[in-house]
Scaffold this motif. Structure first.
Motif: not given
Length: 179
Positions: A14-24
């Motif tokens: 899975p992608p890192p948290y900051d990348v996943a949190a910013n994607s809609k």
């Protein structure tokens, strides 16, 4: 010694948290709309089945019209809890007192426990060497105490049942929690 090779990059992680949190991510409704637009044939929802009656309950019109009557219980509840407490002794009595929330079932459990106490007094008296002539008065006392508990519970249940409609709501609840 064997040389340990360097770790291989895993791109399926899975992608890192900051990348996943910013994607809609799309909402549920958007995904459902896209499925309908694609023409995805989903099976129609299964209609709910009508409930199957497993037990037949007999309720008088008087009990159905009066929800306060649910605190009193019925004579069937009294007899059922009496037999459970009589057959399962103090374990049945404790379980009924904890899990039954009607006056009838609690007084039935108390009556069954009293008769169970008298029953076990007779069983122990006639099957052990503890019963001697010197302590026969003790056996009679314990048996009389058990019968007294049983008779008291039956009489009090009948008195409560007779005057139940005359009691206020708080008095009815007080009878449920305090004898």
């Amino acid at each position: 010694m064997h040389d340990i090779p360097p770790p291989i990059a895993d791109f399926s992680a899975p992608p890192p948290y900051d990348v996943a949190a910013n994607s809609k991510l799309p909402t549920y409704e958007e995904v459902q709309r896209e499925k309908q637009m694609e023409g995805d044939d989903t099976p129609p929802p299964i209609p709910p089945r009508p409930p199957i009656a497993a037990f037949v309950t007999v309720e008088t019109t008087e009990a159905a019209a009066d929800p306060e009557n649910s605190l009193l219980g019925t004579d069937i509840m009294f007899l059922t809890s009496f037999f459970v407490a009589f057959l399962f002794n103090w374990i049945g009595f404790l379980l009924l007192m904890c899990f039954c929330h009607t006056v009838a079932s609690r007084y039935g459990a108390l009556a069954g426990f009293g008769l169970s106490l008298a029953k076990w007094t007779l069983i122990v008296k006639h099957s052990t060497e503890l019963a001697s002539h010197e302590n026969s008065w003790l056996w009679w006392l314990i048996m009389a105490f058990g019968i007294l508990i049983c008779v008291r519970a039956v009489i009090q249940y009948l008195n409560i049942k007779r005057g139940w409609r005359l009691l206020s709501g708080t008095a009815q609840e007080r009878l449920l929690f305090f004898y």
